[in-house]
Design a protein around this motif. Sequence first.
Motif, PDB file in Angstrom:
ATOM      1  N   SER A 124       2.754  28.115 -14.090  1.00 35.21           N
ATOM      2  CA  SER A 124       3.200  27.170 -15.113  1.00 35.21           C
ATOM      3  C   SER A 124       4.065  26.047 -14.532  1.00 35.21           C
ATOM      4  N   PHE A 125       4.856  26.346 -13.500  1.00 34.36           N
ATOM      5  CA  PHE A 125       5.660  25.279 -12.912  1.00 34.36           C
ATOM      6  C   PHE A 125       4.761  24.261 -12.209  1.00 34.36           C
ATOM      7  N   GLY A 126       3.804  24.739 -11.430  1.00 33.30           N
ATOM      8  CA  GLY A 126       2.869  23.831 -10.773  1.00 33.30           C
ATOM      9  C   GLY A 126       2.112  22.985 -11.773  1.00 33.30           C
ATOM     10  N   GLU A 127       1.713  23.591 -12.898  1.00 32.49           N
ATOM     11  CA  GLU A 127       1.006  22.851 -13.939  1.00 32.49           C
ATOM     12  C   GLU A 127       1.893  21.764 -14.537  1.00 32.49           C
ATOM     13  N   LYS A 128       3.158  22.070 -14.712  1.00 32.87           N
ATOM     14  CA  LYS A 128       4.110  21.070 -15.212  1.00 32.87           C
ATOM     15  C   LYS A 128       4.265  19.925 -14.210  1.00 32.87           C
ATOM     16  N   VAL A 129       4.375  20.271 -12.938  1.00 37.69           N
ATOM     17  CA  VAL A 129       4.547  19.268 -11.885  1.00 37.69           C
ATOM     18  C   VAL A 129       3.384  18.275 -11.865  1.00 37.69           C
ATOM     19  N   THR A 130       2.157  18.786 -12.034  1.00 38.86           N
ATOM     20  CA  THR A 130       0.993  17.894 -11.951  1.00 38.86           C
ATOM     21  C   THR A 130       0.952  16.863 -13.077  1.00 38.86           C
ATOM     22  N   LYS A 131       1.719  17.086 -14.120  1.00 38.41           N
ATOM     23  CA  LYS A 131       1.782  16.115 -15.224  1.00 38.41           C
ATOM     24  C   LYS A 131       2.900  15.096 -15.027  1.00 38.41           C
ATOM     25  N   GLU A 132       3.748  15.313 -14.018  1.00 37.17           N
ATOM     26  CA  GLU A 132       4.936  14.465 -13.845  1.00 37.17           C
ATOM     27  C   GLU A 132       5.036  13.790 -12.478  1.00 37.17           C
ATOM     28  N   ILE A 133       4.325  14.295 -11.490  1.00 37.17           N
ATOM     29  CA  ILE A 133       4.584  13.880 -10.108  1.00 37.17           C
ATOM     30  C   ILE A 133       3.828  12.612  -9.732  1.00 37.17           C
ATOM     31  N   PHE A 134       4.474  11.780  -8.931  1.00 38.90           N
ATOM     32  CA  PHE A 134       3.835  10.578  -8.394  1.00 38.90           C
ATOM     33  C   PHE A 134       4.568  10.168  -7.120  1.00 38.90           C
ATOM     34  N   ALA A 135       3.959   9.268  -6.367  1.00 33.88           N
ATOM     35  CA  ALA A 135       4.530   8.842  -5.089  1.00 33.88           C
ATOM     36  C   ALA A 135       4.625   7.333  -5.021  1.00 33.88           C
ATOM     37  N   ILE A 136       5.647   6.866  -4.286  1.00 35.34           N
ATOM     38  CA  ILE A 136       5.793   5.445  -3.985  1.00 35.34           C
ATOM     39  C   ILE A 136       5.765   5.275  -2.467  1.00 35.34           C
ATOM     40  N   PRO A 137       5.486   4.068  -1.981  1.00 38.45           N
ATOM     41  CA  PRO A 137       5.369   3.879  -0.531  1.00 38.45           C
ATOM     42  C   PRO A 137       6.641   4.264   0.221  1.00 38.45           C
ATOM     43  N   VAL A 138       6.454   4.947   1.360  1.00 39.03           N
ATOM     44  CA  VAL A 138       7.579   5.326   2.219  1.00 39.03           C
ATOM     45  C   VAL A 138       7.209   5.167   3.697  1.00 39.03           C
ATOM     46  N   HIS A 139       6.065   4.555   3.972  1.00 38.13           N
ATOM     47  CA  HIS A 139       5.558   4.478   5.343  1.00 38.13           C
ATOM     48  C   HIS A 139       6.396   3.522   6.210  1.00 38.13           C
ATOM     49  N   PRO A 140       6.389   3.727   7.533  1.00 34.00           N
ATOM     50  CA  PRO A 140       7.246   2.941   8.424  1.00 34.00           C
ATOM     51  C   PRO A 140       6.845   1.484   8.594  1.00 34.00           C
ATOM     52  N   ALA A 141       5.692   1.069   8.059  1.00 35.84           N
ATOM     53  CA  ALA A 141       5.300  -0.341   8.122  1.00 35.84           C
ATOM     54  C   ALA A 141       5.988  -1.175   7.039  1.00 35.84           C
ATOM     55  N   LEU A 142       6.714  -0.533   6.129  1.00 33.52           N
ATOM     56  CA  LEU A 142       7.387  -1.271   5.065  1.00 33.52           C
ATOM     57  C   LEU A 142       8.459  -2.196   5.628  1.00 33.52           C
ATOM     58  N   LYS A 143       8.513  -3.395   5.092  1.00 27.05           N
ATOM     59  CA  LYS A 143       9.548  -4.357   5.466  1.00 27.05           C
ATOM     60  C   LYS A 143      10.744  -4.204   4.534  1.00 27.05           C
ATOM     61  N   ASN A 144      11.893  -4.684   4.992  1.00 28.90           N
ATOM     62  CA  ASN A 144      13.118  -4.521   4.206  1.00 28.90           C
ATOM     63  C   ASN A 144      12.995  -5.130   2.813  1.00 28.90           C
ATOM     64  N   ASP A 145      12.372  -6.298   2.738  1.00 26.34           N
ATOM     65  CA  ASP A 145      12.247  -6.942   1.421  1.00 26.34           C
ATOM     66  C   ASP A 145      11.282  -6.156   0.518  1.00 26.34           C
ATOM     67  N   GLU A 146      10.286  -5.486   1.103  1.00 25.31           N
ATOM     68  CA  GLU A 146       9.376  -4.662   0.310  1.00 25.31           C
ATOM     69  C   GLU A 146      10.103  -3.427  -0.229  1.00 25.31           C
ATOM     70  N   PRO A 185       0.821  -1.225   0.000  1.00 27.10           N
ATOM     71  CA  PRO A 185       0.000   0.000   0.000  1.00 27.10           C
ATOM     72  C   PRO A 185       0.845   1.260   0.000  1.00 27.10           C
ATOM     73  N   ILE A 186       0.323   2.317  -0.603  1.00 29.67           N
ATOM     74  CA  ILE A 186       1.035   3.587  -0.637  1.00 29.67           C
ATOM     75  C   ILE A 186       1.183   4.153   0.775  1.00 29.67           C
ATOM     76  N   ILE A 187       0.193   3.929   1.623  1.00 30.29           N
ATOM     77  CA  ILE A 187       0.225   4.403   3.005  1.00 30.29           C
ATOM     78  C   ILE A 187      -0.412   3.347   3.901  1.00 30.29           C
ATOM     79  N   LYS A 188       0.183   3.118   5.064  1.00 25.89           N
ATOM     80  CA  LYS A 188      -0.373   2.147   6.011  1.00 25.89           C
ATOM     81  C   LYS A 188      -0.106   2.632   7.433  1.00 25.89           C
ATOM     82  N   PRO A 189      -1.163   2.946   8.190  1.00 28.87           N
ATOM     83  CA  PRO A 189      -0.946   3.369   9.577  1.00 28.87           C
ATOM     84  C   PRO A 189      -0.404   2.222  10.418  1.00 28.87           C
ATOM     85  N   VAL A 190       0.405   2.578  11.421  1.00 22.64           N
ATOM     86  CA  VAL A 190       1.027   1.580  12.305  1.00 22.64           C
ATOM     87  C   VAL A 190       0.414   1.712  13.689  1.00 22.64           C
ATOM     88  N   PHE A 191      -0.376   0.727  14.078  1.00 23.24           N
ATOM     89  CA  PHE A 191      -0.985   0.699  15.404  1.00 23.24           C
ATOM     90  C   PHE A 191      -0.431  -0.492  16.193  1.00 23.24           C
TER      91      PHE A 191
END
Length: 351
Positions: free
Chosen positions: A314-336, A3-9
């Motif tokens: 114009s810079f913000g408009e350019k960014v919205t055509k290029e930007i994306f995110a990958i998971p970075v949450h603390p629940a990630l395991k080393n192999d993930e 998942p892109i984001i996962k809360p840790v409880f």
Amino acid sequence: MIPIIKPVFGAEEEKTVMEIIRSGQITRGKWTLKFKEEFSNYIGASFCHPVCSGTAALYIALKALGINSKDDIVIVPSLSFMATIDAVILAGGTPVVVDVGEDYCIDPFQLEQAVEKYKPKVVIPVHLFGQPADMDKIKAICEPKGIYVLEDAAQAHGAEYKGKKAGNLGDISTFSFYASKNVAMGEGGAILTNSIAIDERISNWIEFGNHPALNLRITEFQAGIGYWQLKKLDEMNEKRRKIAQLYNEEFKDLPGLILPKEEEGRKHVYHIYALRHPDRDTIVEKLIEKGIGARIYYEYTLHQLRNAEHLDCSFGEKVTKEIFAIPVHPALKNDEVSYIIETVKNLVKNI
């Protein structure tokens, strides 16, 4: 799917929820008070008002600063979640959008132009993705003209600017505790200030008495969960930062890929690890196919979304055509993390 984001409880949150159930005190109890005091102390602000969402926090903050009519101008950045501009509209004000810089935060140069042209009452710097805006420059523009600085810190729990916590850098600040945030309650928000006068005006909007008010309270369940999330925040943020640093090292030579940069004097807490690439849509599609929950943040600029008055974005408009995110949450395991790294590298090299 990773998942892109996962809360840790953990056990603390579970035990507290059960304690609240058994007590029968499910609102306005000790946990609400404990969280309020802990969060206020953590940020370093004198006054803290927990509310039901980050959007509600922004709305009440704007009302407390006197935003009531179309003549009340509020400057917002081109890149942010829609709540930033919606709160201005709901409060009755007129939003004006200025562009962001390479840090994805409000561009001080454009802000100065907008301040001269529009004479705003409030400026909302958004600490986007977990990195504070350039607050010294923003305050140098706003303070001499008596313009309120309202920090939108919805994504910046624990972030710092020159050693001081985000949320304690302007006149007033707001946070979100939505399920995806670094402090996750499911829903929730907070308004913080060091001003006695502003604090009184906030109270008038959310405390019932001899004036009309709104019920925007959080429950004991939210506060109890938030209390323990806050206790773990620094540790969880360090995990995010280590994953982000590893990504930066592994991705630094990939063609066409623009990495997030932690600006000097700022501590980035990586609520979102945001990348840019001209073939963003293809990369995101293939990452999802391979079980990685990549996501686009954001596909719109705020002036496009709400047809708002704006400077050259114009810079913000350019960014919205290029930007994306990958998971970075603390629940990630080393192999993930390793799998994400190798998959991104292979995709970008062969695109």
